[in-house]
Design a protein around this motif. Structure first.
Motif, short mmCIF file in Angstrom:
data_model
loop_
_atom_site.label_atom_id
_atom_site.label_comp_id
_atom_site.label_asym_id
_atom_site.label_seq_id
_atom_site.Cartn_x
_atom_site.Cartn_y
_atom_site.Cartn_z
N TYR A 179 -3.14 -1.77 -0.22
CA TYR A 179 -1.91 -1.91 -1.02
C TYR A 179 -0.71 -2.20 -0.12
O TYR A 179 0.08 -3.10 -0.40
CB TYR A 179 -1.70 -0.63 -1.83
N ARG B 126 1.50 -5.98 0.57
CA ARG B 126 2.94 -6.18 0.41
C ARG B 126 3.57 -6.71 1.69
O ARG B 126 4.78 -6.72 1.84
CB ARG B 126 3.60 -4.86 -0.01
N ASN C 281 4.46 5.12 -6.74
CA ASN C 281 3.55 5.27 -7.90
C ASN C 281 3.10 6.71 -8.20
O ASN C 281 2.35 6.92 -9.15
CB ASN C 281 2.29 4.39 -7.73
N ASN D 1 -7.84 2.04 0.09
CA ASN D 1 -7.06 1.44 -0.99
C ASN D 1 -5.57 1.46 -0.68
O ASN D 1 -4.84 0.51 -0.97
CB ASN D 1 -7.32 2.16 -2.31
N GLN D 2 -5.12 2.58 -0.09
CA GLN D 2 -3.71 2.66 0.28
C GLN D 2 -3.39 1.64 1.37
O GLN D 2 -2.34 0.99 1.33
CB GLN D 2 -3.37 4.07 0.76
N PRO E 95 -2.08 0.13 -9.87
CA PRO E 95 -1.28 0.30 -8.65
C PRO E 95 -1.65 1.61 -7.93
O PRO E 95 -1.92 2.61 -8.58
CB PRO E 95 0.15 0.33 -9.18
N ILE E 96 -1.68 1.54 -6.61
CA ILE E 96 -2.16 2.65 -5.79
C ILE E 96 -1.02 3.65 -5.53
O ILE E 96 0.10 3.25 -5.25
CB ILE E 96 -2.69 2.12 -4.44
N GLU E 97 -1.35 4.93 -5.61
CA GLU E 97 -0.36 5.97 -5.31
C GLU E 97 -0.32 6.22 -3.81
O GLU E 97 -1.35 6.34 -3.17
CB GLU E 97 -0.73 7.27 -6.03
N PHE F 192 -1.03 -5.33 -9.09
CA PHE F 192 -2.30 -4.64 -9.28
C PHE F 192 -2.53 -4.17 -10.72
O PHE F 192 -1.60 -3.73 -11.38
CB PHE F 192 -2.36 -3.39 -8.37
#
Lengths: 431, 248
Positions: free
Chosen positions: A381, A385, B145, A377-378, B89-91, B86
């Protein structure tokens, strides 16, 4: 059944070379006798099952001190220390011997320095050189120790300008280099200490011991960076004795070495002390790092934290063995250890062995170990971007490792550590 | 700007079809809203647009500015101007928000053959936009985040959008978890980005967001398809009658 092991060529070389002289001869003799009892640690010894030195040290690597390398070779390795700009004083040891010309002593009279290679050691050093460690490698170190730094920070003084102990091994000889440091912080003293290990290309063993004796109300920030040559074996023991109300932060970054075994033995001997031990490994190829910590809570009201972040690429292997002993009187102990591994390849391996031995009933102790790949997931993300896959991986690996040195007090040292991690990532990207 | 034709999407892990023949066109300058009940495939659509792994397009096509979007890597889509805000949102612990934004912006500029932005120019750009969105300097220093409240996360998403200036903004349930004040700030941020060159796709379960971000077109999604399209009044109709009429 007792199995008698045949001496390996490396063990034979150690025995043949043993000829202790001088004031420490008796101490060396008892230490060597201790080493001989077990010989080189091997996989049938529980604590060494992942690191078989009988196999790893397959050829004789006789103990040597003093260099045969050219000045240019030595200077190039010294320049490779990342702390050139940060260290305010620097004690340089080349191939197991103090190099006074390349060292700069602390300007203040609050710190006393003694070269352990000297024939005439001050009592505050010789007092601390006693045989009796149960670890065969530490015993071997005492038997053969050729030099190292004795440093005493005087009571109540602050040495926050970092002092660097720089160990350079030129690898010009396939040999064993043995160094030992005795660091004494008197009551209420504080210091920042850097220990850097840098080596050339070629086979060698560096057996390194650092003794930390920290008196009441003292504070030590210690950072060790291990960038030995990639054919080197780095054997390290850190022996820590903490009196009351001491604050210790200790961080180790391991990048170098073909095989590394690093051990830390921390004893809480006074109440209300804190020890924060952390480390990061950045390993690739077939590098091997086995880190073992033994935290001995012998008295009440102390706090210990261990955090290790281990990055393993290709066929690298990492091991973390963390043991905490909480003795019967050590009530109100607060102990926690964790190790986290990031495996960047299917061939990489990580083993964690947490051990808790708790004999007191009013304590908070915990441990955790995780191991895995980068978080999908990271990754998504970052890429969503516009960051490329390679760059996103680097960012996440760097962030993962950096958590282990977030705690280092000095901004300048933390920046150097960040730079070393970035350098490793850049080499990884370049393939 | 964006043309989706007969899109069919399944999950990679299990043989389950989520999107079942979806057609949608978004023109530059338009705000399109997709409304629909939970499980209708709205979020899946947003992920497929951004290129998230785990989904398989079994049929149909997505054309973005004349290019086959499905052939593009995740980061290529971003550099070409596709932005997904998102829902969750992903940390990213250990990566400061400011650093992340700078790396992202410069990566996109590089991919487009533009020069890197200097640090002072970048700081000025971010500070100005952050102020409009109530994003504090402290938030910019914190890891991406990490430790942000629900509202802070959504404001940070819109800040990223404002800094990266995408051509196609996909907002996935940007209103979820926001109180009315936070919603207003976020909506103002989005409205400030409305422009004749930019298309927007606003995905939401509730009509409430559309009071603040007034759409040009509203589409109702149900069981993996667009089942009705209309003007902004369609949202109000849905609010009154619910999704029951469109249930599969």
């Amino acid at each position: 059944m007792t199995v008698t092991l045949v001496k390996t060529p490396a063990e034979t070389a150690y025995t043949d070379a043993f000829d202790p002289q001088g004031a420490l001869a008796n101490v060396r003799k008892s230490a060597f006798a201790q080493f001989v009892e077990t010989g080189l640690p091997h996989r049938r010894m529980e604590d060494w099952k992942w690191t078989d030195l009988r196999q790893l040290m397959s050829s004789p690597l006789p103990p040597v001190s003093g260099t045969i390398a050219s000045a240019d070779t030595i200077d190039a390795l010294i320049t490779a220390s990342p702390f050139g700009e940060v260290a305010r004083a620097r004690l340089v040891f080349v191939d197991g011997a103090y190099d006074a010309d390349r060292s700069s002593l602390p300007a203040t009279g609050d710190v006393e320095f003694a070269s352990l290679g000297s024939d005439d050691l001050p009592e505050w050093v010789s007092d601390k050189l006693v045989a009796g460690s149960t670890d065969p490698i530490a015993a071997l170190n005492l038997a053969y120790m050729s030099d190292g730094a004795g440093l005493r920070v005087k009571a109540g003084s602050s040495m926050d300008a970092p002092i660097e102990l720089l160990f350079v091994t030129t690898a010009e000889q396939a040999a064993t280099y043995t160094t030992r440091n005795v660091i004494v912080l008197e009551e209420g003293a504080s210091a920042t200490l850097i220990e850097t290990h840098i080596g050339g290309t070629g086979e060698y063993v560096h057996n390194s011991v650092t003794q930390l004796h920290i008196a009441d109300n003292a504070r030590l920030d210690r950072v060790k960076v291990q960038e030995e040559g990639l054919e080197a074996i780095h054997l390290s023991n850190t022996d820590v004795h903490l009196a009351a109300s001491v604050h210790l932060k200790d961080f180790t970054l391991t990048i170098g070495g073909r095989a590394t075994r690093q051990q830390g033995f921390i004893t809480f001997a006074g109440e209300h002390s804190e020890s924060h031990v952390s480390g990061a490994f950045l390993l690739t190829g077939k590098q091997h790092n086995d880190t073992r910590l033994v935290i001995d809570h012998a008295v009440p009201n102390c706090l210990s934290r261990e955090l290790f972040k281990c990055v393993m690429d290709q066929a690298a292997r990492g091991v973390f063995q963390g043991k905490a002993i909480v003795r019967r009187d050590a009530q109100k102990t607060d102990g926690n250890q964790s190790s986290h591994a990031l495996l960047l390849s299917d061939d990489a391996e990580f083993d964690a062995k947490p051990e808790l031995e708790i004999y007191a009933d009013d304590v908070v102790c915990g441990h955790g170990a995780t191991s895995g790949d980068l978080d999908e997931n990271q990754m998504f993300y970052l890429r969503a971007r516009g960051i490329s896959e390679t760059e996103a991986k680097s960012m996440l690996i760097g962030a993962f490792a950096a958590e282990a040195f977030d705690d280092v007090e000095s901004d300048a040292i933390r920046d150097v550590l960040g730079g070393l991690a970035e350098g490793w990532l850049a080499r990884r990207k370049a393939g | 700007m964006l043309e989706i034709k007969n899109l069919h999407v399944s999950l990679e892990e299990e043989d389950k079809q989520i999107i079942k023949g979806l057609d949608l066109t978004i023109n530059a300058g338009e705000v399109n809203a997709i409304m629909g009940p939970n499980g209708s495939g709205k979020s899946t659509l947003s992920y497929v647009l951004a290129g998230r792994p785990g989904y398989v397009v079994t049929d149909g096509s997505i054309t973005y500015k004349g290019q086959d979007l499905l052939e593009m890597e995740i980061d290529e889509r971003a550099a070409a101007g596709v932005f997904l805000a998102f829902q969750y949102p992903i940390e990213i612990p250990g990566v400061a928000t400011m650093q992340f934004l700078k790396v992202a912006l410069n990566a996109q500029r590089k991919a487009r053959g533009e020069g890197e932005m200097t640090t002072p120019d970048f700081m000025r750009l971010v500070r100005g936009k952050a102020e409009q969105l109530n994003v504090t300097t402290d938030m910019l220093k914190r890891p991406v985040n990490v430790g942000f409240s629900g509202g802070e996360k959504k404001r940070a998403e819109i800040l990223q959008m404002a800094v990266l200036e995408p051509s196609l903004c996909v907002l996935d349930e940007t209103d979820s978890g926001l109180d009315i004040d936070a919603l207003r700030v976020v909506a103002e941020g989005v409205n400030a980005l409305r422009s004749p060159d930019r298309g927007m796709l606003v995905i939401t379960h509730y009509q409430r967001l559309l009071d603040y971000i007034v759409p040009d077109r509203v589409h109702v999604m149900s069981d993996g398809k667009i089942v009705k399209s209309g003007g902004k009044e369609l949202a109000l109709e849905l609010e009154k009658d619910g999704y029951a009429a469109f249930a599969a």
